[in-house]
Motif scaffolding. Sequence first.
Motif, mmCIF file in Angstrom:
data_model
loop_
_atom_site.group_PDB
_atom_site.id
_atom_site.type_symbol
_atom_site.label_atom_id
_atom_site.label_comp_id
_atom_site.label_asym_id
_atom_site.label_seq_id
_atom_site.Cartn_x
_atom_site.Cartn_y
_atom_site.Cartn_z
ATOM 1 N N PHE A 116 0.828 -1.210 0.000
ATOM 2 C CA PHE A 116 0.000 0.000 0.000
ATOM 3 C C PHE A 116 0.865 1.264 0.000
ATOM 4 O O PHE A 116 0.646 2.175 -0.806
ATOM 5 N N VAL A 117 1.831 1.325 0.894
ATOM 6 C CA VAL A 117 2.645 2.539 1.034
ATOM 7 C C VAL A 117 3.426 2.828 -0.250
ATOM 8 O O VAL A 117 3.487 3.982 -0.707
ATOM 9 N N THR A 118 4.019 1.798 -0.819
ATOM 10 C CA THR A 118 4.818 2.017 -2.035
ATOM 11 C C THR A 118 3.942 2.212 -3.269
ATOM 12 O O THR A 118 4.124 3.166 -4.027
ATOM 13 N N GLY A 119 2.970 1.302 -3.467
ATOM 14 C CA GLY A 119 2.176 1.324 -4.695
ATOM 15 C C GLY A 119 1.159 2.434 -4.756
ATOM 16 O O GLY A 119 0.954 3.050 -5.807
ATOM 17 N N GLN A 120 0.512 2.713 -3.638
ATOM 18 C CA GLN A 120 -0.577 3.681 -3.661
ATOM 19 C C GLN A 120 -0.194 5.073 -3.153
ATOM 20 O O GLN A 120 -0.928 6.028 -3.376
ATOM 21 N N LEU A 121 0.947 5.172 -2.493
ATOM 22 C CA LEU A 121 1.390 6.478 -2.005
ATOM 23 C C LEU A 121 2.674 6.948 -2.687
ATOM 24 O O LEU A 121 2.677 7.945 -3.409
ATOM 25 N N PHE A 122 3.766 6.200 -2.477
ATOM 26 C CA PHE A 122 5.059 6.668 -2.961
ATOM 27 C C PHE A 122 5.138 6.771 -4.484
ATOM 28 O O PHE A 122 5.629 7.773 -5.015
ATOM 29 N N LEU A 123 4.704 5.729 -5.189
ATOM 30 C CA LEU A 123 4.845 5.745 -6.649
ATOM 31 C C LEU A 123 4.120 6.926 -7.300
ATOM 32 O O LEU A 123 4.730 7.669 -8.087
ATOM 33 N N PRO A 124 2.834 7.130 -7.025
ATOM 34 C CA PRO A 124 2.186 8.282 -7.658
ATOM 35 C C PRO A 124 2.765 9.620 -7.215
ATOM 36 O O PRO A 124 2.856 10.552 -8.017
ATOM 37 N N ILE A 125 3.185 9.733 -5.953
ATOM 38 C CA ILE A 125 3.764 10.999 -5.482
ATOM 39 C C ILE A 125 5.086 11.287 -6.195
ATOM 40 O O ILE A 125 5.322 12.403 -6.679
ATOM 41 N N VAL A 126 5.972 10.279 -6.279
ATOM 42 C CA VAL A 126 7.255 10.462 -6.960
ATOM 43 C C VAL A 126 7.036 10.754 -8.442
ATOM 44 O O VAL A 126 7.680 11.642 -9.023
ATOM 45 N N GLY A 127 6.119 10.023 -9.073
ATOM 46 C CA GLY A 127 5.831 10.255 -10.486
ATOM 47 C C GLY A 127 5.292 11.650 -10.731
ATOM 48 O O GLY A 127 5.706 12.343 -11.675
ATOM 49 N N PHE A 128 4.370 12.091 -9.888
ATOM 50 C CA PHE A 128 3.772 13.424 -10.013
ATOM 51 C C PHE A 128 4.841 14.510 -9.860
ATOM 52 O O PHE A 128 4.933 15.436 -10.680
ATOM 53 N N LEU A 129 5.652 14.407 -8.820
ATOM 54 C CA LEU A 129 6.674 15.421 -8.565
ATOM 55 C C LEU A 129 7.748 15.437 -9.649
ATOM 56 O O LEU A 129 8.276 16.499 -9.999
#
Length: 464
Positions: free
Chosen positions: A395-408
């Motif tokens: 959850f933390v990596t797939g649903q939080l970190f990945l989209p946040i890093v991609g967006f930024l």
Amino acid sequence: MDMLTQPISSRTPGKRANFGSKLGVILATAGSAVGLGNIWRFPYMAGQNGGAVFIMIYVFCVLLLGIPCMISEFIIGRHGQANTARAFQKISGGSAWTLIGYMGVLTGFLISGYYAVVSGWCLEYVWASLIGHLQGDPAMIAGYFTTFSEDPVKPVFWTMLILLVTYLIIENGVHDGIERASKLMMPTLLLLLVIIVGASCMLPNADKGIEFLFKPDFSKITGDVFLGALGQSFYSLSIAMGCICTYASYFSRHTNLTTSAVQIGVIDFLVALLAGLVIFPAAFSVGVSPDSGPSLIFITLPNVFQQAFGNIEGLGYVISILFYALLSMAALTSLMSLHEVSTAFLQEEMRISRKRAALIVTISCMLVAVICSLSLGVGKHLTLYGKTLFDLFDFVTGQLFLPIVGFLTCIFIGWFAPHRIVRAEFTNWGTLRNGGLFHVYLFLVKYVCPICILFIFLHQFGLL
């Protein structure tokens, strides 16, 4: 040409390893993208979202989101000629945007831990197929996965084994390790896929499965189908994990970033489509619903293979072995790239040997993997926010970190990175005739990609 736009590889010759050939670039980076997301996630996503119509939208989303995001990571990695964190530091001039790089490295490491567990499951299924444990009573086969995944020893053993294999590849470096392994495994993976596709498509009623994949039913288009395809296009290309950026740091100054991104996207899609051609003709042949969901690979498919190929003695046995062998190979190519993200970071930031860095990463991943694996069995009562530790990492990596890093990353490249550097890398310092495409790319990265990633983020939390 000033020093900022001059390719770093020309300023520091011989100081960093490069992939030895264009084929090596494509196969290694495609291997990073091709993994369980293609052979496991793509088929069940297509099955749940209308088959052919999902695939059409998926291809559109890859062009709209996947390729531009991949090119952005290529630009950062090749310009920096360093691990992901340092590459962001170089192109951002040491500003706060450097934190995106560190977050990418952390994301890649955390994913390595629980991804290794799933990769170990694939090895277990190769072994179980070999010794005949996936033959016989359908109820027993269906329950095999639950019994195995909750065992405190077996999953840990296979996880350790695949991490050890990964270590032996990574410690040998970029050319002799990653590139050589990719040149061996990627063609083998494609060959195995083609062989199994041929067998699957010759089954009775296989045409229904083929029609499901290639004949679109436009009445099935919904907002959820579109957002599902958008999310799959983002996750299946290994974006925002540090893998693409790290591998791009090994590209030569002559590598055409746009062409490479398109070629990798094509290979990634081709593998996913071939996986669908393995699974759906066989599933339709024995009357299994195409929308079986995440359990399709490890619970439903062994029974499908036994029933579909059971009329020819030994064929179901062989197909099962081949399929889980290629699944293991796909998992290993992705695990290699995830491991390399952390290895390159430690090697360069701690100034230690590659072998020592790879060993530290391997041991650390093993510790995370053991925790994740045990949380599905003896430790399943230990939960946080209602999730087991395995599910929490996911959850933390797939649903939080990945989209946040991609967006930024998109915001940084589109709005804050030095424009002349981005353009210079995109056009190979003016040597390529793709200046017109640059404006299309920049528009997508500035506006379209951030909005798409924001939609993915909101959709997975039920907010859209």
